[in-house]
Design an enzyme around this catalytic site. Sequence first.
Site, PDB file in Angstrom:
ATOM      1  N   GLU A   7      48.985  37.957  39.603  1.00 52.45           N
ATOM      2  CA  GLU A   7      49.280  38.942  38.551  1.00 52.45           C
ATOM      3  C   GLU A   7      49.709  40.297  39.079  1.00 52.45           C
ATOM      4  OE1 GLU A   7      46.395  39.091  35.416  1.00 52.45           O
ATOM      5  OE2 GLU A   7      46.780  37.013  34.847  1.00 52.45           O
TER       6      GLU A   7
ATOM      7  N   GLU B 135      46.218  29.840  35.304  1.00 49.38           N
ATOM      8  CA  GLU B 135      45.142  30.357  34.440  1.00 49.38           C
ATOM      9  C   GLU B 135      45.539  30.179  32.991  1.00 49.38           C
ATOM     10  OE1 GLU B 135      43.513  34.300  35.147  1.00 49.38           O
ATOM     11  OE2 GLU B 135      43.873  34.076  37.298  1.00 49.38           O
TER      12      GLU B 135
HETATM   13  C1  BG6 Z   1      43.607  37.286  34.635  1.00 45.94           C
HETATM   14  C2  BG6 Z   1      43.061  37.442  36.014  1.00 45.94           C
HETATM   15  O1  BG6 Z   1      44.112  38.517  34.317  1.00 45.94           O
HETATM   16  O2  BG6 Z   1      42.763  37.039  33.579  1.00 45.94           O
HETATM   17  C3  BG6 Z   1      41.617  37.055  36.190  1.00 45.94           C
HETATM   18  O3  BG6 Z   1      43.867  36.821  36.980  1.00 45.94           O
HETATM   19  C4  BG6 Z   1      40.847  37.430  34.950  1.00 45.94           C
HETATM   20  O4  BG6 Z   1      41.157  37.687  37.337  1.00 45.94           O
HETATM   21  C5  BG6 Z   1      41.426  36.658  33.763  1.00 45.94           C
HETATM   22  O5  BG6 Z   1      39.477  37.253  35.042  1.00 45.94           O
HETATM   23  C6  BG6 Z   1      40.703  36.905  32.467  1.00 45.94           C
HETATM   24  O6  BG6 Z   1      40.649  38.274  32.216  1.00 45.94           O
HETATM   25  P1  BG6 Z   1      39.275  39.031  31.944  1.00 45.94           P
HETATM   26  O7  BG6 Z   1      39.627  40.459  31.842  1.00 45.94           O
HETATM   27  O8  BG6 Z   1      38.740  38.449  30.693  1.00 45.94           O
HETATM   28  O9  BG6 Z   1      38.410  38.724  33.113  1.00 45.94           O
END
Ligand code: BG6
Length: 459
Positions: free
Chosen positions: A159, A359
């Site tokens: 990201e 993700e």
């Molecule tokens: C992505 C990241 O932005 O989203 C992760 O790569 C992150 O590191 C995930 O944990 C979910 O976001 P958040 O803010 O809910 O942890």
Amino acid sequence: MSLPKNFLWGASTSAYQVEGAYNEDGKGLSVQDVKDPFPGTPNFNVCSDHYHHYKEDVALFAEMGLKAYRFSIAWTRILPTGSGEVNPKGVEFYSNLIDECLKYGIEPIVTMYHFDLPNELDKVGGWTNPKTMDAFVEFATILFKEYGTRVKYWLTINEQNMMILYGPIIGTTKPGQEHLLYQSNHYMLLAQAKVFKLCHDMIPDAKIGPAPNISVNYPHTSKPEDNLAVLYINAVRNWLYLDIAVWGKYNPIALDYMHKKGFKLDVSDEEMEILKAGKPDFIAFNYYSTATFEGPSADVKPNPEADQQIGLSDEAFYAGVKNEFLPFTDFGWQIDPLGFRTTMMEMYARYHLPLLITENGLGAYDRVEEDGSINDDYRIDYLKQHITELKHTVEAGVDVIGYCPWSAIDLISTHQGFEKRYGFIYVNRDNDDLKDLSRMKKKSFFWYKELIEENAESL
Ligand code: BG6
């Protein structure tokens, strides 16, 4: 419609959010270790203690049937100060973790850098300093040498686009450095291109790709101003990063944005050649939601409701607004499975490269019942809807090689603490109390296991 037999059904984590052991066995401190956590959220010192529980965790991943585990390597375990002296214990930890995965036939997918820049590099300017670029290449050389015969899927930077757009929330940029933002971005892009090439030179049978967070966005109405706003946000949020990663070219709309905003960008011809010479084999990307925008006007203010991870506002160009057609998660993120399909189709039509989802997932408050069960039907429902769209996407001719939802096991959210859980496996701790850190299988664990077994034929 069937998914390929070798489809990489996986799940993801990142080092600084899951490992803990932040200062053990010679590890140096990263920017995540030294930042002030958001009020009410814990620090990253212990996290889920994966560092000490990795054997138990990988055994659970194997039981769940995972074909792939996407994790990141903490730069500061390998190079405690970012460059120079190597820490053998850190090298050994990831070697053991990789072996543990391979023992069960789980493909390791390694992210080289996931938000945790070594603090020593940060002290000398972080990515504003071109020396950080050299340090990243040095770090990559060590990883390819140590693990290149065992790791076949590499991701450079997690990201990068979110680090640029949301740096202060993620803890990766400092106030007062905004004018250097896109120059830092340029150094990161150069570092990535060099590492693409290095990977192909050092381990020709491995594959490597970028890992931005991509989602195509909607205009709020059919007003031309709203459409123009979406043109800018898509360029600034998505295509800037992928056009360079894939084609080695700066996106003209993003350049226009930088120019109008007064962001300094110093780029040489030689650097453009480096950007062109580094080629990815696939595009890895994270997807949580789309966002909706309207054009700028005097009375449009950033909307806090839409201003979550994905909703952005920039007074001169676009303003994030709530999409009235989409539901929200407990944490205010909109849920848009069809947007997942649109995003993949658009990306594939643009770049013609295989896609790997690194993700996707639902952050929620999970509850342990008296009988010890964790009935996260909402998570199953979210994943089901997204995997169904994934199948439609593959049916439409898009080459998708794997799906690694966030997260394999509970871990600490970037800025919303431990109570925002994403995992298939529950970790018994909360924000204030580490409890016994024991692991418990959620209902989604059993559901995902069955889905992997039948290769999602039932969806
Ligand atoms: C992505 C990241 O932005 O989203 C992760 O790569 C992150 O590191 C995930 O944990 C979910 O976001 P958040 O803010 O809910 O942890």
